[in-house]
Design a protein around this motif. Structure first.
Motif, short mmCIF file in Angstrom:
data_model
loop_
_atom_site.label_atom_id
_atom_site.label_comp_id
_atom_site.label_asym_id
_atom_site.label_seq_id
_atom_site.Cartn_x
_atom_site.Cartn_y
_atom_site.Cartn_z
N MET A 1 0.85 -1.18 0.00
CA MET A 1 0.00 0.00 0.00
C MET A 1 0.89 1.24 0.00
O MET A 1 1.95 1.26 0.62
N VAL A 2 0.45 2.27 -0.70
CA VAL A 2 1.17 3.54 -0.74
C VAL A 2 0.41 4.55 0.10
O VAL A 2 -0.80 4.74 -0.07
N LYS A 3 1.11 5.17 1.04
CA LYS A 3 0.51 6.15 1.95
C LYS A 3 0.90 7.55 1.47
O LYS A 3 2.06 7.78 1.12
N CYS A 4 -0.04 8.46 1.45
CA CYS A 4 0.21 9.84 1.02
C CYS A 4 0.23 10.74 2.25
O CYS A 4 -0.70 10.74 3.05
N HIS A 5 1.29 11.51 2.40
CA HIS A 5 1.46 12.39 3.55
C HIS A 5 1.11 13.84 3.23
O HIS A 5 1.58 14.75 3.92
N LEU A 6 0.29 14.06 2.22
CA LEU A 6 -0.06 15.42 1.82
C LEU A 6 -0.72 16.19 2.95
O LEU A 6 -0.38 17.35 3.19
N SER A 7 -1.65 15.57 3.67
CA SER A 7 -2.35 16.30 4.74
C SER A 7 -1.38 16.77 5.82
O SER A 7 -1.49 17.89 6.31
N ARG A 8 -0.41 15.93 6.17
CA ARG A 8 0.58 16.32 7.19
C ARG A 8 1.46 17.46 6.69
O ARG A 8 1.68 18.44 7.40
N LEU A 9 1.93 17.34 5.46
CA LEU A 9 2.80 18.37 4.89
C LEU A 9 2.06 19.70 4.76
O LEU A 9 2.63 20.76 5.04
N MET A 10 0.80 19.63 4.34
CA MET A 10 0.00 20.86 4.24
C MET A 10 -0.23 21.46 5.62
O MET A 10 -0.16 22.68 5.79
N GLY A 11 -0.49 20.62 6.61
CA GLY A 11 -0.70 21.10 7.97
C GLY A 11 0.53 21.81 8.52
O GLY A 11 0.41 22.85 9.19
N GLU A 12 1.70 21.27 8.23
CA GLU A 12 2.95 21.88 8.70
C GLU A 12 3.13 23.28 8.11
O GLU A 12 3.70 24.15 8.75
N LYS A 13 2.64 23.47 6.89
CA LYS A 13 2.78 24.77 6.23
C LYS A 13 1.51 25.60 6.33
O LYS A 13 1.41 26.67 5.73
N LYS A 14 0.53 25.09 7.09
CA LYS A 14 -0.75 25.77 7.30
C LYS A 14 -1.42 26.15 5.98
O LYS A 14 -1.85 27.28 5.78
N MET A 15 -1.48 25.19 5.08
CA MET A 15 -2.09 25.40 3.77
C MET A 15 -3.41 24.67 3.69
O MET A 15 -3.58 23.60 4.27
N LYS A 16 -4.34 25.23 2.93
CA LYS A 16 -5.64 24.62 2.69
C LYS A 16 -5.62 23.98 1.30
O LYS A 16 -4.79 24.32 0.46
N ILE A 17 -6.57 23.10 1.07
CA ILE A 17 -6.68 22.43 -0.23
C ILE A 17 -6.79 23.46 -1.34
O ILE A 17 -6.13 23.33 -2.38
N THR A 18 -7.58 24.49 -1.13
CA THR A 18 -7.75 25.54 -2.14
C THR A 18 -6.43 26.24 -2.43
O THR A 18 -6.12 26.54 -3.59
N ASP A 19 -5.63 26.51 -1.39
CA ASP A 19 -4.33 27.16 -1.57
C ASP A 19 -3.42 26.31 -2.47
O ASP A 19 -2.77 26.83 -3.38
N VAL A 20 -3.40 25.02 -2.19
CA VAL A 20 -2.54 24.10 -2.96
C VAL A 20 -3.02 24.01 -4.40
O VAL A 20 -2.22 24.04 -5.34
N ALA A 21 -4.32 23.90 -4.59
CA ALA A 21 -4.87 23.81 -5.95
C ALA A 21 -4.52 25.06 -6.76
O ALA A 21 -4.11 24.95 -7.92
N ARG A 22 -4.68 26.22 -6.16
CA ARG A 22 -4.37 27.47 -6.87
C ARG A 22 -2.88 27.58 -7.18
O ARG A 22 -2.50 27.98 -8.29
#
Length: 67
Positions: A1-22
């Motif tokens: 299985m492949v685990k994605c750490h995007l939520s943790r990395l975004m949390g560390e940088k205080k980014m929202k999904i919309t911020d990353v998409a833009r």
């Protein structure tokens, strides 16, 4: 299985999904699926854009965990 750490990395940088998409130009739905670890496949370009934005390596974003 492949685990994605995007939520943790975004949390560390205080980014929202919309911020990353833009900032990356990646579809919001794709970011959401990666964030919630429900994505089935991901384009290499998407991984590249996320790594550039989050200033991380592919191994920081994705991890193979044995089951």
């Amino acid at each position: 299985m492949v685990k994605c750490h995007l939520s943790r990395l975004m949390g560390e940088k205080k980014m929202k999904i919309t911020d990353v998409a833009r900032a990356t130009g990646v579809n919001r739905g794709t970011i959401t699926r990666l964030y919630h670890e429900t994505a089935v496949r991901v384009e290499l370009d998407t991984i590249d854009r996320l790594c550039q934005l989050l200033d991380c390596e592919v191994g920081d974003l994705l991890e193979h965990v044995g089951e």
